[in-house]
Structure formats: C-alpha cells, structure tokens
Scaffold this active site. Structure first.
Site, mmCIF file in Angstrom:
data_model
loop_
_atom_site.group_PDB
_atom_site.id
_atom_site.type_symbol
_atom_site.label_atom_id
_atom_site.label_comp_id
_atom_site.label_asym_id
_atom_site.label_seq_id
_atom_site.Cartn_x
_atom_site.Cartn_y
_atom_site.Cartn_z
ATOM 1 N N CYS A 1 -1.646 0.868 7.372
ATOM 2 C CA CYS A 1 -3.026 0.413 7.547
ATOM 3 C C CYS A 1 -3.388 -0.728 6.597
ATOM 4 O O CYS A 1 -3.433 -1.877 7.022
ATOM 5 C CB CYS A 1 -4.041 1.560 7.522
ATOM 6 S SG CYS A 1 -3.898 2.738 6.204
ATOM 7 N N ARG A 2 -3.623 -0.465 5.310
ATOM 8 C CA ARG A 2 -4.135 -1.519 4.431
ATOM 9 C C ARG A 2 -3.219 -2.735 4.322
ATOM 10 O O ARG A 2 -3.666 -3.873 4.554
ATOM 11 C CB ARG A 2 -4.418 -0.966 3.025
ATOM 12 C CG ARG A 2 -5.602 -0.040 2.978
ATOM 13 C CD ARG A 2 -5.801 0.533 1.591
ATOM 14 N NE ARG A 2 -4.731 1.491 1.294
ATOM 15 C CZ ARG A 2 -4.608 2.147 0.148
ATOM 16 N NH1 ARG A 2 -5.475 1.934 -0.830
ATOM 17 N NH2 ARG A 2 -3.630 3.009 -0.030
ATOM 18 N N CYS B 1 0.863 -1.183 0.000
ATOM 19 C CA CYS B 1 0.000 0.000 0.000
ATOM 20 C C CYS B 1 0.896 1.229 0.000
ATOM 21 O O CYS B 1 2.045 1.163 -0.419
ATOM 22 C CB CYS B 1 -0.989 -0.018 1.161
ATOM 23 S SG CYS B 1 -0.260 0.219 2.792
ATOM 24 N N GLY C 1 1.651 3.789 2.807
ATOM 25 C CA GLY C 1 2.517 4.035 3.952
ATOM 26 C C GLY C 1 2.864 2.824 4.784
ATOM 27 O O GLY C 1 3.643 2.918 5.719
ATOM 28 N N ASN C 2 2.273 1.676 4.469
ATOM 29 C CA ASN C 2 2.465 0.448 5.225
ATOM 30 C C ASN C 2 2.093 0.628 6.698
ATOM 31 O O ASN C 2 2.737 0.107 7.596
ATOM 32 C CB ASN C 2 3.903 -0.074 5.077
ATOM 33 C CG ASN C 2 4.095 -1.499 5.578
ATOM 34 O OD1 ASN C 2 5.099 -1.800 6.200
ATOM 35 N ND2 ASN C 2 3.150 -2.378 5.320
ATOM 36 N N ASP D 1 -8.878 3.320 0.874
ATOM 37 C CA ASP D 1 -7.836 3.788 1.784
ATOM 38 C C ASP D 1 -8.494 4.475 2.976
ATOM 39 O O ASP D 1 -9.084 5.539 2.839
ATOM 40 C CB ASP D 1 -6.909 4.760 1.064
ATOM 41 C CG ASP D 1 -5.692 5.138 1.884
ATOM 42 O OD1 ASP D 1 -5.604 4.727 3.063
ATOM 43 O OD2 ASP D 1 -4.825 5.839 1.345
#
Length: 166
Positions: free
Chosen positions: A24-25, A19, A21-22, A133
């Site tokens: 959350c998703r 994803c 920013g690594n 997102d």
C-alpha cells in the site's frame, strides 16, 4: 585536460520508497513519484519500492489500487518486493514510512542513505510526520494516506531538484 568517456553509461539517481508489506504505502508513493518524475521531465531518476516484511509477488491491496485509480494511476500490475541489501545498494536514497523501517535499514548497514519521508521533506526545519498506515482500514483511510503521500512525495522531489534536474 579532461577527457570525456564516450562509453560511459548515463548515470541515474535512484529513489526507493520503503514500507512494511510493499502493498500500500510504498507502491502508492512509487506510483506518485514516477508520475511526478515524468511530469518534471527527469529522465535520470528511477523509482522503486520495497517492503521490510513483504511477501514477494503479493499484489497491491484492493483499496490501494482503488485509491490511486481515482487520481489516474494504476497499481494493478504491482508485485511486492522484499527489501534486501541488493535493492539498498541500488538506491541512492531510501525514503521510509516509519521509524521502524529506518531501524531495519540501519541493521542492513545503509542508514547513511535513508530517511523518514516526513523528515526528509522537513529538512533542516525539524522532524516531519510519519506516513499513516492504512493497511486493514477502509477506503477512506487509504484516501487519507494517499493525500498525505501526494504532498510528501512532491516535496521530497522538490528537495532533489538541485541534484537531479536535467
């Protein structure tokens, strides 16, 4: 006559979720996939996550931690990883959350092993959905994204069954 190499290391199939920013998703997808791999008894599958614009070492967002906690998972020790050629080399399959992520992997020369997660799940049936997102949103947005990921991750692993089942 075929000779077995007794010194050969067991091979693994390596799945990478990507994803932005690594935080959350992709960490949520990684946590879901790890649990599902364990549930299926697959000892030859490894799962990681990374972000195309990650701040290395950043924790998962508080909302992501809370969302996965509600389904029995833990992201409190997650540490963001920046996507780089070494991680892409490790991966047999990189599943990305949006088309923009796929474009960055293409620039890194690894598009042949990457797919939009929704497209991978859709398979030959067509184009799948992008993963929403939740970053900057409230907990309900994270819960919605987690629900979307639960379906997509499970179905993506279903597609891999034929090649990774022990």
């Amino acid at each position: 006559m075929e000779v077995e190499d007794k010194g050969a290391l067991p091979t693994t199939y390596n799945v990478l979720f990507v994803c932005t920013g690594n935080t959350c998703r992709s960490p949520m997808a990684e946590a879901l996939a790890r649990r599902e791999v364990e549930r299926r008894g697959w000892r030859n599958v490894l799962v990681r996550s990374a972000g195309v614009s990650a701040q290395p070492g950043a924790p998962a967002t508080e909302q992501a931690i809370e969302a996965v906690r509600a389904v029995g998972l833990d992201l409190t020790r997650h540490s963001a990883t920046q996507l780089d050629p070494e991680i892409l080399e490790w991966a047999d399959l990189a599943l990305v959350m949006s088309a923009a992520h796929l474009g960055i992997i293409e620039e890194m020369g690894a598009v042949h092993k990457a797919s939009l997660l929704g497209d991978f799940v859709a398979g030959e049936e067509g184009i799948g959905e992008a993963v929403s997102d939740p970053f900057g949103g409230d907990r309900s947005r994270y819960d919605d994204t987690l629900a979307q990921l639960q379906v997509l991750v499970s179905r993506s692993l279903d597609r891999l069954t034929a090649i990774v089942k022990p």
